[in-house]
Motif scaffolding. Sequence first.
Motif, mmCIF file in Angstrom:
data_model
loop_
_atom_site.group_PDB
_atom_site.id
_atom_site.type_symbol
_atom_site.label_atom_id
_atom_site.label_comp_id
_atom_site.label_asym_id
_atom_site.label_seq_id
_atom_site.Cartn_x
_atom_site.Cartn_y
_atom_site.Cartn_z
ATOM 1 N N MET A 10 -96.279 67.301 -35.699
ATOM 2 C CA MET A 10 -95.207 67.417 -36.687
ATOM 3 C C MET A 10 -94.091 66.435 -36.309
ATOM 4 S SD MET A 10 -93.332 70.867 -38.083
ATOM 5 C CE MET A 10 -94.913 71.637 -38.270
ATOM 6 N N THR A 11 -93.591 65.742 -37.297
ATOM 7 C CA THR A 11 -92.585 64.724 -37.016
ATOM 8 C C THR A 11 -91.232 65.348 -36.701
ATOM 9 O OG1 THR A 11 -91.883 64.507 -39.312
ATOM 10 C CG2 THR A 11 -93.743 63.132 -38.614
ATOM 11 N N GLU A 12 -90.377 64.545 -36.097
ATOM 12 C CA GLU A 12 -89.035 65.016 -35.747
ATOM 13 C C GLU A 12 -88.239 65.388 -36.989
ATOM 14 O OE1 GLU A 12 -86.669 62.617 -33.120
ATOM 15 O OE2 GLU A 12 -88.441 62.060 -31.953
ATOM 16 N N GLU A 13 -88.437 64.601 -38.064
ATOM 17 C CA GLU A 13 -87.683 64.862 -39.304
ATOM 18 C C GLU A 13 -88.036 66.232 -39.874
ATOM 19 O OE1 GLU A 13 -89.478 61.464 -40.572
ATOM 20 O OE2 GLU A 13 -87.678 60.211 -40.693
ATOM 21 N N ILE A 14 -89.330 66.541 -39.875
ATOM 22 C CA ILE A 14 -89.766 67.844 -40.390
ATOM 23 C C ILE A 14 -89.194 68.956 -39.516
ATOM 24 C CG2 ILE A 14 -91.767 69.345 -40.705
ATOM 25 C CD1 ILE A 14 -93.322 66.915 -41.693
ATOM 26 N N GLN A 15 -89.269 68.778 -38.200
ATOM 27 C CA GLN A 15 -88.719 69.784 -37.279
ATOM 28 C C GLN A 15 -87.229 69.970 -37.514
ATOM 29 O OE1 GLN A 15 -90.881 71.569 -35.403
ATOM 30 N NE2 GLN A 15 -89.086 72.857 -35.177
ATOM 31 N N PHE A 16 -86.531 68.861 -37.769
ATOM 32 C CA PHE A 16 -85.095 68.921 -38.050
ATOM 33 C C PHE A 16 -84.825 69.770 -39.297
ATOM 34 C CE2 PHE A 16 -81.618 67.142 -40.631
ATOM 35 C CZ PHE A 16 -80.544 67.423 -39.802
ATOM 36 N N TYR A 17 -85.586 69.535 -40.360
ATOM 37 C CA TYR A 17 -85.387 70.299 -41.597
ATOM 38 C C TYR A 17 -85.698 71.775 -41.403
ATOM 39 C CZ TYR A 17 -84.626 66.054 -44.327
ATOM 40 O OH TYR A 17 -84.116 64.886 -44.832
ATOM 41 N N LEU A 18 -86.729 72.062 -40.617
ATOM 42 C CA LEU A 18 -87.081 73.471 -40.368
ATOM 43 C C LEU A 18 -85.988 74.186 -39.579
ATOM 44 C CD1 LEU A 18 -90.898 73.235 -39.549
ATOM 45 C CD2 LEU A 18 -89.824 74.128 -41.627
ATOM 46 N N SER A 19 -85.472 73.524 -38.545
ATOM 47 C CA SER A 19 -84.418 74.183 -37.748
ATOM 48 C C SER A 19 -83.133 74.305 -38.560
ATOM 49 C CB SER A 19 -84.176 73.433 -36.437
ATOM 50 O OG SER A 19 -83.728 72.132 -36.688
ATOM 51 N N GLU A 20 -82.861 73.307 -39.403
ATOM 52 C CA GLU A 20 -81.683 73.389 -40.269
ATOM 53 C C GLU A 20 -81.828 74.538 -41.271
ATOM 54 O OE1 GLU A 20 -80.215 70.308 -43.352
ATOM 55 O OE2 GLU A 20 -79.485 69.635 -41.390
ATOM 56 N N ALA A 21 -83.042 74.716 -41.797
ATOM 57 C CA ALA A 21 -83.296 75.804 -42.744
ATOM 58 C C ALA A 21 -83.064 77.153 -42.083
ATOM 59 C CB ALA A 21 -84.725 75.716 -43.275
ATOM 60 N N GLU A 22 -83.573 77.319 -40.868
ATOM 61 C CA GLU A 22 -83.404 78.600 -40.174
ATOM 62 C C GLU A 22 -81.931 78.871 -39.882
ATOM 63 O OE1 GLU A 22 -85.371 81.395 -36.798
ATOM 64 O OE2 GLU A 22 -85.854 79.260 -36.761
ATOM 65 N N GLU A 23 -81.221 77.840 -39.457
ATOM 66 C CA GLU A 23 -79.794 77.988 -39.162
ATOM 67 C C GLU A 23 -79.013 78.379 -40.426
ATOM 68 O OE1 GLU A 23 -76.339 74.936 -37.815
ATOM 69 O OE2 GLU A 23 -78.223 74.803 -36.697
ATOM 70 N N SER A 24 -79.313 77.718 -41.536
ATOM 71 C CA SER A 24 -78.631 78.018 -42.793
ATOM 72 C C SER A 24 -78.946 79.430 -43.276
ATOM 73 C CB SER A 24 -79.020 77.011 -43.873
ATOM 74 O OG SER A 24 -78.617 75.720 -43.507
ATOM 75 N N MET A 25 -80.201 79.839 -43.130
ATOM 76 C CA MET A 25 -80.595 81.189 -43.553
ATOM 77 C C MET A 25 -79.917 82.242 -42.680
ATOM 78 S SD MET A 25 -84.581 80.803 -44.576
ATOM 79 C CE MET A 25 -85.104 79.684 -45.861
ATOM 80 N N GLN A 26 -79.775 81.959 -41.395
ATOM 81 C CA GLN A 26 -79.077 82.880 -40.488
ATOM 82 C C GLN A 26 -77.618 83.028 -40.923
ATOM 83 O OE1 GLN A 26 -80.385 84.788 -38.046
ATOM 84 N NE2 GLN A 26 -78.365 85.684 -37.801
ATOM 85 N N LYS A 27 -76.992 81.911 -41.294
ATOM 86 C CA LYS A 27 -75.606 81.963 -41.766
ATOM 87 C C LYS A 27 -75.502 82.760 -43.060
ATOM 88 C CE LYS A 27 -74.003 77.678 -39.649
ATOM 89 N NZ LYS A 27 -73.651 76.268 -39.881
ATOM 90 N N ALA A 28 -76.472 82.592 -43.960
ATOM 91 C CA ALA A 28 -76.467 83.349 -45.219
ATOM 92 C C ALA A 28 -76.604 84.844 -44.933
ATOM 93 C CB ALA A 28 -77.597 82.874 -46.129
#
Length: 187
Positions: A1-19
């Motif tokens: 898995m590329t770094e960009e995909i990993q970045f988007y996944l971790s950003e998604a989890e962080e945003s969902m945690q904030k929500a």
Amino acid sequence: MTEEIQFYLSEAEESMQKALQHTSSELTKIRAGKASPAMIEHLRVDYYGNPTPISQVANVAAPDARTLLIKPWEKNMLGEINKAIKNSDLGLNPQQEADAVRLNIPALTEERRRDLVKQVKGETENGKISIRNIRKDVNDSLKKLQKEGTAEDAVRDAEGKVQKLTDAYIVKIDELLAKKEAEIMTI
């Protein structure tokens, strides 16, 4: 898995945690029949010309399940605190004492409990919507990556992981709803 995909996944989890945290904090503002300092933490008082949260000018405590006691650090703030509570949408009548303001929280009627449950359901639905919007944004970003040359399988796997994250956070919001609904409906 590329770094960009990993970045988007971790950003998604962080945003969902904030929500999830935002939804949880919104639910604490809805009173469930018990006195809680969180009920009035959104109120602002006029402190030397500046709107200031009550928690920054006074100590707020719940000595029992039906009472909030607000002790300002400066006596001249009693009137301002009183006025802020009266002008709020809480529907509470403050009682000013020598050095504090006392709020008696009345018991909830059955009709008011149902209204509060509707309000809680609305807040949790807003939380679910924000989580779904995060999923949509991340999936759009992943599609752009695919157009830029990232492997289709990697993008599809990432979309599956985003969906699993979404499902997990929606379950957590449903748990918040069930807990708050039980809290409100308990007499």
